[in-house]
Design a protein around this motif. Structure first.
Motif, PDB file in Angstrom:
ATOM      1  N   UNK A  45       0.824  -1.210   0.000  1.00  0.00           N
ATOM      2  CA  UNK A  45       0.000   0.000   0.000  1.00  0.00           C
ATOM      3  C   UNK A  45       0.862   1.264   0.000  1.00  0.00           C
ATOM      4  N   UNK A  46       2.048   1.182   0.593  1.00  0.00           N
ATOM      5  CA  UNK A  46       2.980   2.314   0.518  1.00  0.00           C
ATOM      6  C   UNK A  46       3.543   2.465  -0.889  1.00  0.00           C
ATOM      7  N   UNK A  47       3.871   1.348  -1.526  1.00  0.00           N
ATOM      8  CA  UNK A  47       4.420   1.396  -2.887  1.00  0.00           C
ATOM      9  C   UNK A  47       3.398   1.985  -3.851  1.00  0.00           C
ATOM     10  N   UNK A  48       2.121   1.671  -3.627  1.00  0.00           N
ATOM     11  CA  UNK A  48       1.069   2.161  -4.505  1.00  0.00           C
ATOM     12  C   UNK A  48       0.516   3.511  -4.059  1.00  0.00           C
ATOM     13  N   UNK A  49       1.153   4.111  -3.042  1.00  0.00           N
ATOM     14  CA  UNK A  49       0.767   5.429  -2.522  1.00  0.00           C
ATOM     15  C   UNK A  49      -0.638   5.462  -1.938  1.00  0.00           C
ATOM     16  N   UNK A  50      -1.151   4.285  -1.530  1.00  0.00           N
ATOM     17  CA  UNK A  50      -2.417   4.240  -0.809  1.00  0.00           C
ATOM     18  C   UNK A  50      -2.196   4.576   0.668  1.00  0.00           C
ATOM     19  N   UNK A  51      -0.960   4.387   1.128  1.00  0.00           N
ATOM     20  CA  UNK A  51      -0.556   4.786   2.475  1.00  0.00           C
ATOM     21  C   UNK A  51       0.658   5.702   2.349  1.00  0.00           C
ATOM     22  N   UNK A  52       0.747   6.688   3.225  1.00  0.00           N
ATOM     23  CA  UNK A  52       1.918   7.568   3.231  1.00  0.00           C
ATOM     24  C   UNK A  52       2.903   7.074   4.286  1.00  0.00           C
ATOM     25  N   UNK A  53       4.145   6.789   3.905  1.00  0.00           N
ATOM     26  CA  UNK A  53       5.141   6.333   4.884  1.00  0.00           C
ATOM     27  C   UNK A  53       5.409   7.407   5.936  1.00  0.00           C
ATOM     28  N   UNK A  54       5.778   6.958   7.118  1.00  0.00           N
ATOM     29  CA  UNK A  54       6.187   7.889   8.170  1.00  0.00           C
ATOM     30  C   UNK A  54       7.530   8.518   7.816  1.00  0.00           C
ATOM     31  N   UNK A  55       8.422   7.705   7.263  1.00  0.00           N
ATOM     32  CA  UNK A  55       9.722   8.203   6.802  1.00  0.00           C
ATOM     33  C   UNK A  55      10.278   7.226   5.778  1.00  0.00           C
ATOM     34  N   UNK A  56      11.364   7.642   5.129  1.00  0.00           N
ATOM     35  CA  UNK A  56      11.974   6.802   4.102  1.00  0.00           C
ATOM     36  C   UNK A  56      11.541   7.219   2.707  1.00  0.00           C
ATOM     37  N   UNK A  66       7.361   9.501  -2.504  1.00  0.00           N
ATOM     38  CA  UNK A  66       7.077  10.046  -1.169  1.00  0.00           C
ATOM     39  C   UNK A  66       7.273  11.564  -1.122  1.00  0.00           C
ATOM     40  N   UNK A  67       7.806  12.132  -2.194  1.00  0.00           N
ATOM     41  CA  UNK A  67       7.973  13.588  -2.282  1.00  0.00           C
ATOM     42  C   UNK A  67       6.599  14.239  -2.463  1.00  0.00           C
ATOM     43  N   UNK A  68       6.310  15.259  -1.695  1.00  0.00           N
ATOM     44  CA  UNK A  68       4.990  15.904  -1.743  1.00  0.00           C
ATOM     45  C   UNK A  68       4.706  16.532  -3.101  1.00  0.00           C
ATOM     46  N   UNK A  69       5.747  16.810  -3.887  1.00  0.00           N
ATOM     47  CA  UNK A  69       5.562  17.406  -5.216  1.00  0.00           C
ATOM     48  C   UNK A  69       5.412  16.369  -6.320  1.00  0.00           C
ATOM     49  N   UNK A  70       5.506  15.098  -5.938  1.00  0.00           N
ATOM     50  CA  UNK A  70       5.405  14.032  -6.947  1.00  0.00           C
ATOM     51  C   UNK A  70       3.979  13.959  -7.498  1.00  0.00           C
ATOM     52  N   UNK A  71       3.854  13.806  -8.804  1.00  0.00           N
ATOM     53  CA  UNK A  71       2.538  13.644  -9.435  1.00  0.00           C
ATOM     54  C   UNK A  71       2.153  12.168  -9.368  1.00  0.00           C
ATOM     55  N   UNK A  72       1.564  11.819  -8.219  1.00  0.00           N
ATOM     56  CA  UNK A  72       1.304  10.407  -7.939  1.00  0.00           C
ATOM     57  C   UNK A  72       0.331   9.783  -8.924  1.00  0.00           C
ATOM     58  N   UNK A  76       1.122   6.339 -10.663  1.00  0.00           N
ATOM     59  CA  UNK A  76       0.263   5.210 -10.344  1.00  0.00           C
ATOM     60  C   UNK A  76      -0.267   4.536 -11.608  1.00  0.00           C
ATOM     61  N   UNK A  77      -0.234   5.254 -12.731  1.00  0.00           N
ATOM     62  CA  UNK A  77      -0.661   4.627 -13.982  1.00  0.00           C
ATOM     63  C   UNK A  77       0.280   3.497 -14.400  1.00  0.00           C
ATOM     64  N   UNK A  78       1.506   3.563 -13.891  1.00  0.00           N
ATOM     65  CA  UNK A  78       2.454   2.481 -14.194  1.00  0.00           C
ATOM     66  C   UNK A  78       2.153   1.233 -13.383  1.00  0.00           C
ATOM     67  N   UNK A 155      -0.291  -1.767 -17.052  1.00  0.00           N
ATOM     68  CA  UNK A 155       0.712  -1.339 -16.067  1.00  0.00           C
ATOM     69  C   UNK A 155       2.047  -2.044 -16.288  1.00  0.00           C
ATOM     70  N   UNK A 156       3.104  -1.374 -15.848  1.00  0.00           N
ATOM     71  CA  UNK A 156       4.426  -1.995 -15.885  1.00  0.00           C
ATOM     72  C   UNK A 156       4.681  -2.798 -14.613  1.00  0.00           C
ATOM     73  N   UNK A 157       3.989  -2.426 -13.529  1.00  0.00           N
ATOM     74  CA  UNK A 157       4.145  -3.069 -12.232  1.00  0.00           C
ATOM     75  C   UNK A 157       2.760  -3.512 -11.765  1.00  0.00           C
ATOM     76  N   UNK A 158       2.644  -4.756 -11.307  1.00  0.00           N
ATOM     77  CA  UNK A 158       1.379  -5.235 -10.757  1.00  0.00           C
ATOM     78  C   UNK A 158       1.629  -5.730  -9.332  1.00  0.00           C
ATOM     79  N   UNK A 159       0.815  -5.234  -8.398  1.00  0.00           N
ATOM     80  CA  UNK A 159       0.906  -5.613  -6.995  1.00  0.00           C
ATOM     81  C   UNK A 159      -0.304  -6.481  -6.652  1.00  0.00           C
ATOM     82  N   UNK A 160      -0.054  -7.614  -6.040  1.00  0.00           N
ATOM     83  CA  UNK A 160      -1.126  -8.527  -5.626  1.00  0.00           C
ATOM     84  C   UNK A 160      -1.110  -8.631  -4.100  1.00  0.00           C
TER      85      UNK A 160
END
Length: 363
Positions: A45-56, A66-72, A76-78, A155-160
């Motif tokens: 969920x962190x990799x898919x930006x469904x959760x925001x990491x505390x740090x890292x 995790x950068x606030x300026x990232x166009x998630x 996420x389309x990838x 997608x280029x990446x699939x998470x299950x």
């Protein structure tokens, strides 16, 4: 393709991810295994930006999501994600579920989305269900539709995320067969799963997660056949472990027996095996090794019961004087130990703490 650096995720009541680090190359198929509650789903969920990491940091193709300026939304389309609970739209039929993201998010024409959707439904064996609604499908069919829907955005990446955990056992195979076929197509995939045989067969790498980190990382052969770390070995071989130490000549023997019996009941260990363990503990640890101790004793007994093989092994590590064969024991103790174990081995460990070790395979 994916770089994870010192990832940490905290909640008020728990910290599932303490310090996760990994480098994942394009085309790798990663199975993520481990006990429940060790952060496997949180990692996805962190990799898919469904959760925001505390740090890292999490970098996808070099861009820090995790950068606030990232166009998630663009990154996420990838990625596509398949959830354990299907998450299909109940008011849409199967082909409409598969078409929705390409039309709404990617701007494809309905005809283009329809053609691609039918192609994907044929891939997962459900072209004949295109006009059916989700509540008309079995759990396995719903999950296959969810996979087709995920693939519809190319997608280029699939998470299950545990894609078979909500399924009846009879339906698991059909979903795993689809995922296995996708693994041959060069997609980068991360799969949280409790299906060990599937993880072994489909993966290029396996992450064993424990203690808030990727506790062990290797090829399926390395992790399943030659695990380096003890917790990995116990998990892979489905071991239930009971440990006890004798550090005083006046220790509570009856309390140990009570804990051993509770361990047996809790993990459905056969009564015969529990009785053999009690006998070996009393005759070998208490009647034989304890009197050999110089000063305060230090004897550690570890019992491992394998659910997979329904077998039990006992390891006794100790200091003090060496005990090298049953011939040195009291004849009655030797006979009782021999009747409780099919194999007994004695060895010197070279360890300063526990220089001697006896291993037994219990009946």
């Amino acid at each position: 393709m994916i770089s994870i650096r010192h990832l940490r995720k905290e909640y008020e009541e728990a910290t599932p991810l303490l310090d996760v680090n990994a480098e994942i190359e394009k085309g790798e198929v990663i199975s993520v295994i481990g006990p429940s509650g060790t952060g496997k789903s949180t990692l996805l969920r962190c990799i898919n930006a469904l959760e925001s990491p505390t740090s890292g940091q999490i970098l996808i193709d070099g861009e820090d999501i995790t950068d606030k300026n990232c166009k998630k939304h663009l990154l996420r389309r990838k990625m596509g994600m398949v959830f354990q609970s299907f998450n299909l739209f109940a008011h849409l039929n199967v082909i409409e579920n598969v078409m929705k993201a390409p039309v709404d998010l990617l701007g494809k024409s309905r005809q283009e989305a329809y053609d691609r959707g039918m192609e994907l439904l044929r891939t997962v064996g459900l072209a004949d269900k295109a006009t059916a609604f989700p509540d008309e499908l079995s759990g396995g069919q719903k999950q296959r539709v969810a996979i087709a829907r995920t693939l519809a955005t190319d997608p280029e990446i699939v998470l299950f995320d545990e894609p078979t955990s909500a399924l009846d056992p009879t339906m698991v195979g059909e979903v795993l067969a689809v995922i296995k076929s996708l693994a041959k197509e060069g997609l980068t995939m991360m799969i949280v799963t409790h299906e060990m045989k599937f993880a072994r067969d489909v993966s290029t790498r396996v992450f064993y997660m424990d203690e808030g980190e990727i506790y062990e990382d290797g090829t399926p052969e390395q992790v399943f056949d030659h695990p380096v770390r003890e917790k990995t070995r116990q998990f892979i071989r489905r071991l239930k472990v009971f440990e006890e130490s004798i550090t005083s000549h006046g220790f509570d023997f009856l309390a140990v027996n009570t804990r051993l019996e509770e361990f047996g009941r809790r993990h459905l260990v056969p009564q015969k095996t529990v009785r053999c363990a009690e006998t070996v503990f009393e005759e070998l640890c208490v009647q034989t090794l304890l009197p050999l101790s110089d000063g305060e004793p230090d004897i550690r007994m570890t019992l491992e019961y394998s659910e997979e093989n329904e077998s039990a092994d006992m390891r006794i590590s100790y200091g003090g004087r060496s005990f090298a064969s049953l011939g040195e024991a009291d004849p009655l103790s030797a006979a009782l130990i021999g009747n409780s174990a099919t194999e007994i081995a004695f060895r010197e460990t070279g360890s300063a703490e526990y220089p001697h070790e006896i291993t037994l395979k219990l009946k």
